[in-house]
Design a protein around this motif. Structure first.
Motif, mmCIF file in Angstrom:
data_model
loop_
_atom_site.group_PDB
_atom_site.id
_atom_site.type_symbol
_atom_site.label_atom_id
_atom_site.label_comp_id
_atom_site.label_asym_id
_atom_site.label_seq_id
_atom_site.Cartn_x
_atom_site.Cartn_y
_atom_site.Cartn_z
ATOM 1 N N ARG A 60 44.119 34.696 160.139
ATOM 2 C CA ARG A 60 44.959 35.900 160.061
ATOM 3 C C ARG A 60 44.109 37.159 160.276
ATOM 4 N NH1 ARG A 60 49.620 37.237 156.567
ATOM 5 N NH2 ARG A 60 49.495 39.412 155.915
ATOM 6 N N ASN A 81 53.842 39.282 170.209
ATOM 7 C CA ASN A 81 54.891 38.305 170.525
ATOM 8 C C ASN A 81 54.313 37.071 171.219
ATOM 9 O OD1 ASN A 81 56.907 39.896 169.404
ATOM 10 N ND2 ASN A 81 57.371 40.925 171.337
ATOM 11 N N ARG A 84 52.434 35.059 168.598
ATOM 12 C CA ARG A 84 53.395 34.423 167.692
ATOM 13 C C ARG A 84 53.996 33.179 168.346
ATOM 14 N NH1 ARG A 84 58.172 38.130 165.544
ATOM 15 N NH2 ARG A 84 58.586 38.181 167.784
ATOM 16 N N SER A 85 54.343 33.284 169.631
ATOM 17 C CA SER A 85 54.901 32.130 170.344
ATOM 18 C C SER A 85 53.855 31.020 170.481
ATOM 19 C CB SER A 85 55.380 32.575 171.729
ATOM 20 O OG SER A 85 55.788 31.474 172.509
ATOM 21 N N ASN A 99 49.874 28.258 160.277
ATOM 22 C CA ASN A 99 50.114 29.229 161.353
ATOM 23 C C ASN A 99 49.540 30.576 160.929
ATOM 24 O OD1 ASN A 99 51.085 31.021 163.260
ATOM 25 N ND2 ASN A 99 53.118 30.105 163.357
ATOM 26 N N MET A 101 49.922 33.379 162.123
ATOM 27 C CA MET A 101 50.857 34.479 162.330
ATOM 28 C C MET A 101 51.868 34.599 161.191
ATOM 29 S SD MET A 101 49.879 35.810 165.185
ATOM 30 C CE MET A 101 51.238 36.916 165.564
ATOM 31 N N ASP A 102 51.962 33.552 160.367
ATOM 32 C CA ASP A 102 52.942 33.581 159.270
ATOM 33 C C ASP A 102 52.644 34.728 158.312
ATOM 34 O OD1 ASP A 102 54.395 31.486 160.194
ATOM 35 O OD2 ASP A 102 53.582 29.989 158.794
ATOM 36 N N THR A 106 55.964 42.492 161.642
ATOM 37 C CA THR A 106 56.147 42.790 163.065
ATOM 38 C C THR A 106 55.689 44.210 163.365
ATOM 39 O OG1 THR A 106 58.423 43.486 162.646
ATOM 40 C CG2 THR A 106 58.078 41.191 163.304
#
Length: 290
Positions: A60, A81, A84-85, A99, A101-102, A106
């Motif tokens: 992170r 984005n 994240r994908s 993950n 990105m969790d 945003t």
């Protein structure tokens, strides 16, 4: 390996990025989105490679550090984005235990009016531009095309001719095409260009130029961004049509009128003209009751 004409990510990232791209194609993402997101994740991989980190060991903190650099909000949002994908793909396929990105908030979209390109800058740019760059500028300022829409014109397939003249099929965001009537000058230029990509890649003629290259060529020549030319188109069209927002919306390919309104710049002179018209209206109204 994907997009071989561009700088590739580190070798240990390639199998994971290729697998992610394959899943995006399976899910029917647009080619423009796939390429833009591939570019952003590859750039992140090259950046983080200085620390010898592979995609399985990203934390992170690594992502926050990358997102904290001084770049535009739109660039940050695109990269966020894309990452994240990518990491959603990695996690759902059990390639990583967590993950990174969790829980990350945003990146807020900045919705504010930005100034359109200045006419004098556009004129100076057109005077010094080479043939291709001149056409790119015209497509942005006279038709309101985005950089990726300019890059992806394919001739003659994207041209339509009818009794009224030529129109262009514009391949917009999310595979949403729209049809824009062409000015006589742009129609003449496009119909006399070689078949194939209007702006082929200098590295591979079977592919079109990268949208970022369109941006750089316009910026270097006009000293204005591609999107500022698009805002100038919107503002000029709004004034030319007497304030027809729906026409401007359709021309820009926006889903929301609220978005279109952000592209239109209202000057002090516009406000003065409106007040003058209101004053004349009130005078006529008063005469009716005398």
């Amino acid at each position: 390996m994907e997009f071989l004409s561009h700088r590739q990510p580190p070798e240990d990232w390639i199998p994971y990025i290729d697998g992610w791209v394959g899943e995006m194609r399976f899910r029917n993402f647009s080619q423009a989105t796939i390429q833009a997101w591939w570019y952003r994740v590859s750039a992140f991989a090259l950046y983080i490679n200085a620390e010898k980190k592979d995609p399985l060991s990203i934390t992170r903190h690594d992502i926050i550090e990358r997102m904290s650099r001084e770049v535009s909000v739109s660039t940050k949002r695109c990269e966020f984005n894309a990452l994240r994908s990518f990491y959603a793909y990695m996690f759902s396929n059990h390639l990583i235990p967590e993950n990174p990105m969790d829980g990350l908030p945003t990146i807020k979209r900045v919705k504010k009016r930005q100034a359109p390109a200045q006419t004098q800058n556009v004129q100076k740019g057109l005077e010094i531009a080479d043939e291709d760059t001149k056409l790119m500028i015209e497509l942005a300022v006279e038709l309101g095309l985005r950089r990726n829409e300019i890059a992806s014109i394919y001739l003659p397939n994207d041209l339509i001719e009818d009794l009224m003249g030529y129109s262009l099929i514009v391949h917009g965001k999310g595979r949403k095409d729209r049809i824009i009537p062409l000015t006589a000058s742009i129609a003449h230029t496009l119909t006399h260009r070689n078949p194939g990509w209007c702006f082929p890649s200098m590295y591979n003629a079977s592919k079109h130029i990268h949208p970022d290259t369109v941006y750089r060529r316009i910026k270097d020549t006009v000293k204005e961004s591609t999107h500022s030319l698009r805002r100038k188109f919107a503002t000029d069209l709004y004034r030319a049509t007497g304030g027809d927002l729906r026409v401007v919306q359709e021309s820009l390919g926006h889903e929301s009128l609220a978005t279109t309104q952000l592209y239109i710049s209202i000057s002090t002179q516009d406000m003065r003209n409106a007040i003058d018209k209101l004053e004349r209206f009130h005078e006529l109204q008063a005469r009716q009751y005398r």
